[in-house]
Enzyme design. Structure first.
Site, PDB file in Angstrom:
ATOM      1  N   ASP A   4     -10.328   3.932   1.211  1.00 39.94           N
ATOM      2  CA  ASP A   4     -10.788   3.768   2.590  1.00 39.94           C
ATOM      3  C   ASP A   4     -11.517   4.824   3.251  1.00 39.94           C
ATOM      4  O   ASP A   4     -12.262   5.047   4.052  1.00 39.94           O
ATOM      5  CB  ASP A   4      -9.634   3.294   3.720  1.00 39.94           C
ATOM      6  N   LYS A  10       0.832  -1.211   0.066  1.00 42.07           N
ATOM      7  CA  LYS A  10      -0.111   0.171   0.126  1.00 42.07           C
ATOM      8  C   LYS A  10       0.663   1.406  -0.151  1.00 42.07           C
ATOM      9  O   LYS A  10       0.415   2.285  -0.581  1.00 42.07           O
ATOM     10  CB  LYS A  10      -0.671   0.066   1.282  1.00 42.07           C
TER      11      LYS A  10
HETATM   12  P1  NDP Z   1      -1.930  -1.751  11.093  1.00 44.36           P
HETATM   13  O1  NDP Z   1      -1.151  -3.167  11.389  1.00 44.36           O
HETATM   14  O2  NDP Z   1      -1.439  -0.717  10.097  1.00 44.36           O
HETATM   15  O3  NDP Z   1      -2.211  -1.220  12.563  1.00 44.36           O
HETATM   16  C1  NDP Z   1      -2.519  -1.879  13.817  1.00 44.36           C
HETATM   17  C2  NDP Z   1      -2.745  -1.075  15.043  1.00 44.36           C
HETATM   18  O4  NDP Z   1      -3.380  -1.806  16.007  1.00 44.36           O
HETATM   19  C3  NDP Z   1      -1.440  -0.497  15.748  1.00 44.36           C
HETATM   20  O5  NDP Z   1      -1.755   0.745  16.105  1.00 44.36           O
HETATM   21  C4  NDP Z   1      -1.124  -1.435  16.615  1.00 44.36           C
HETATM   22  O6  NDP Z   1      -0.253  -0.958  17.468  1.00 44.36           O
HETATM   23  C5  NDP Z   1      -2.544  -1.994  17.101  1.00 44.36           C
HETATM   24  N1  NDP Z   1      -2.483  -3.074  17.723  1.00 44.36           N
HETATM   25  C6  NDP Z   1      -2.401  -4.250  17.005  1.00 44.36           C
HETATM   26  N2  NDP Z   1      -2.773  -5.413  17.709  1.00 44.36           N
HETATM   27  C7  NDP Z   1      -2.805  -4.801  18.820  1.00 44.36           C
HETATM   28  C8  NDP Z   1      -2.754  -5.551  20.355  1.00 44.36           C
HETATM   29  N3  NDP Z   1      -3.024  -6.866  20.615  1.00 44.36           N
HETATM   30  N4  NDP Z   1      -3.101  -4.633  21.431  1.00 44.36           N
HETATM   31  C9  NDP Z   1      -3.093  -3.364  20.999  1.00 44.36           C
HETATM   32  N5  NDP Z   1      -2.815  -2.569  19.877  1.00 44.36           N
HETATM   33  C10 NDP Z   1      -2.773  -3.522  19.023  1.00 44.36           C
HETATM   34  O7  NDP Z   1      -3.542  -2.366  10.831  1.00 44.36           O
HETATM   35  P2  NDP Z   1      -4.648  -1.648   9.999  1.00 44.36           P
HETATM   36  O8  NDP Z   1      -4.663  -0.395  10.573  1.00 44.36           O
HETATM   37  O9  NDP Z   1      -4.325  -1.930   8.344  1.00 44.36           O
HETATM   38  O10 NDP Z   1      -5.846  -2.596  10.159  1.00 44.36           O
HETATM   39  C11 NDP Z   1      -6.083  -2.670  11.483  1.00 44.36           C
HETATM   40  C12 NDP Z   1      -7.552  -3.391  11.528  1.00 44.36           C
HETATM   41  O11 NDP Z   1      -8.624  -2.545  10.771  1.00 44.36           O
HETATM   42  C13 NDP Z   1      -7.576  -4.853  10.920  1.00 44.36           C
HETATM   43  O12 NDP Z   1      -8.313  -5.535  11.590  1.00 44.36           O
HETATM   44  C14 NDP Z   1      -8.086  -4.586   9.702  1.00 44.36           C
HETATM   45  O13 NDP Z   1      -8.915  -5.801   9.252  1.00 44.36           O
HETATM   46  C15 NDP Z   1      -9.297  -3.381   9.856  1.00 44.36           C
HETATM   47  N6  NDP Z   1      -9.317  -2.606   8.598  1.00 44.36           N
HETATM   48  C16 NDP Z   1     -10.733  -2.555   8.200  1.00 44.36           C
HETATM   49  C17 NDP Z   1     -11.210  -1.949   7.161  1.00 44.36           C
HETATM   50  C18 NDP Z   1     -12.572  -2.013   6.553  1.00 44.36           C
HETATM   51  O14 NDP Z   1     -13.033  -1.580   5.559  1.00 44.36           O
HETATM   52  N7  NDP Z   1     -13.639  -2.234   7.512  1.00 44.36           N
HETATM   53  C19 NDP Z   1     -10.218  -1.274   6.364  1.00 44.36           C
HETATM   54  C20 NDP Z   1      -9.027  -1.155   6.817  1.00 44.36           C
HETATM   55  C21 NDP Z   1      -8.456  -2.088   8.039  1.00 44.36           C
HETATM   56  P3  NDP Z   1       1.221  -0.780  17.566  1.00 44.36           P
HETATM   57  O15 NDP Z   1       1.244   0.474  16.983  1.00 44.36           O
HETATM   58  O16 NDP Z   1       1.681  -0.719  19.081  1.00 44.36           O
HETATM   59  O17 NDP Z   1       1.576  -2.021  17.024  1.00 44.36           O
END
Ligand code: NDP
Length: 295
Positions: free
Chosen positions: A107, A71
């Site tokens: 998005d 991306k």
């Molecule tokens: P990224 O990997 O870019 O970001 C994930 C974020 O979640 C980070 O801030 C990370 O924190 C945090 N995180 C992950 N695991 C944990 C945990 N166990 N405890 C606390 N914080 C956590 O992912 P995306 O932003 O791309 O996607 C996130 C979610 O959104 C996914 O489930 C995806 O499927 C969903 N999504 C849905 C969309 C839709 O159209 N409905 C569109 C895009 C995404 P840290 O920075 O500390 O690692």
């Protein structure tokens, strides 16, 4: 519709691509509208990205969605990148416009459109976001450019990541009313309680970890709030169930998933996706999958 010499191809490039719902969504919409298109998935390793983009042009593929890990890196290889995709730093849709590859981020549209009916309710009120990853960037961009939030509180596990996100958006959009918090429940309860909109942009609660919650307290959610979970599988997460039981309005990630897909669909075909019909079948598919996994 039968595949023939006139079938147009669109698809998804990423690595991995196996678990995507996009083929289901788009192929169903093509069927419903009787469009001679097919949506395929292409597993593209990072080292093959440039060749894959050349392939899109040489094979006459009409366009692709882009998912992890491409991306961000795809941006430098495109002929045009929409201003919002450039600011967010991520392209999730490419259109092959007669050999020019144009990049967009749908998005933002998906998130904005799904909240449109709450625009007045959200205007000038506090927002709270769990997470500071890729999807949080689209959410923040949408909120600042469409809903004028009074403040945006971001809670993230990695504080440095959230702080640099905030610095970036303050710079490029001139929005200054951010607060960054650690992902530590007792500290953030008050911020959540006083927010009108709460958005989970982390994968917490996503299948197969459907029992997890980004936040545990019963006291924080109440009537008048809008709680949005970007997780779409399951469509009704434990987080949303908790918020709903306290009187909050809830929005499933399924809404954003379908609406961002509908924008890509429109960019490729010039037609409107039959969103409600596709959503009905997607929810059925997710339910069936859950039943299969539960047994
Ligand atoms: P990224 O990997 O870019 O970001 C994930 C974020 O979640 C980070 O801030 C990370 O924190 C945090 N995180 C992950 N695991 C944990 C945990 N166990 N405890 C606390 N914080 C956590 O992912 P995306 O932003 O791309 O996607 C996130 C979610 O959104 C996914 O489930 C995806 O499927 C969903 N999504 C849905 C969309 C839709 O159209 N409905 C569109 C895009 C995404 P840290 O920075 O500390 O690692």
């Amino acid at each position: 519709m039968e595949i023939n010499a006139e079938t147009k191809i669109v698809g998804l490039i990423g690595h991995p691509v196996l678990h995507s719902f996009s083929p289901f969504i788009h192929n169903l919409a093509f069927e419903i509208l009787g469009l001679n298109y097919k949506y395929l998935t292409f597993d593209v390793l990072p080292e093959n990205l440039k060749d894959a983009l050349k392939g899109i042009i040489s094979l006459g593929i009409k366009g692709v969605n882009v998912t992890i890990p491409h991306k961000e890196t795809v941006i430098e290889n495109l002929d045009f990148v929409s201003p919002e995709a450039r600011i967010i730093g991520a392209v999730n849709t490419i259109v092959n416009d007669n050999g020019n590859l144009n990049g967009y981020n749908t998005d933002v549209f998906g998130f904005t459109e799904s909240l449109k009916k709450y625009k007045d309710l959200l205007s000038n009120t506090p927002a709270f976001i769990f997470g500071a990853g890729g999807s949080a960037r689209a959410v923040i961009y949408s909120l600042i450019t469409n809903f004028q939030p009074e403040r945006i509180v971001i809670a993230n596990r990695n504080l440095t990541r959230a702080e640099s996100l905030v610095r970036y958006f303050s710079q490029v959009l001139g929005y200054k009313d951010f607060e960054v918090k650690e992902f530590f429940p007792p500290e953030i309860a008050g911020d959540i309680k006083s927010s009108r909109l709460i958005v989970n942009t982390t994968p917490i609660g996503m299948y197969p970890n459907s029992n997890e919650l980004p936040f545990q307290s019963d006291e924080t959610f109440h009537e008048g709030q809008i709680v949005y979970d970007l997780v779409y599988n399951p469509p009704m997460t434990k987080f949303l169930k908790l918020a709903q039981s306290k009187g909050a309005k809830v929005i499933s990630g399924v809404e954003m998933l379908i609406l961002q897909a509908s924008k890509s669909f429109e960019l490729w075909t010039g037609k409107q996706m039959p969103v409600e019909e596709v959503k009905k079948f997607l929810l059925k598919k997710l339910k069936l999958r859950k039943k299969r996994n539960d047994t």
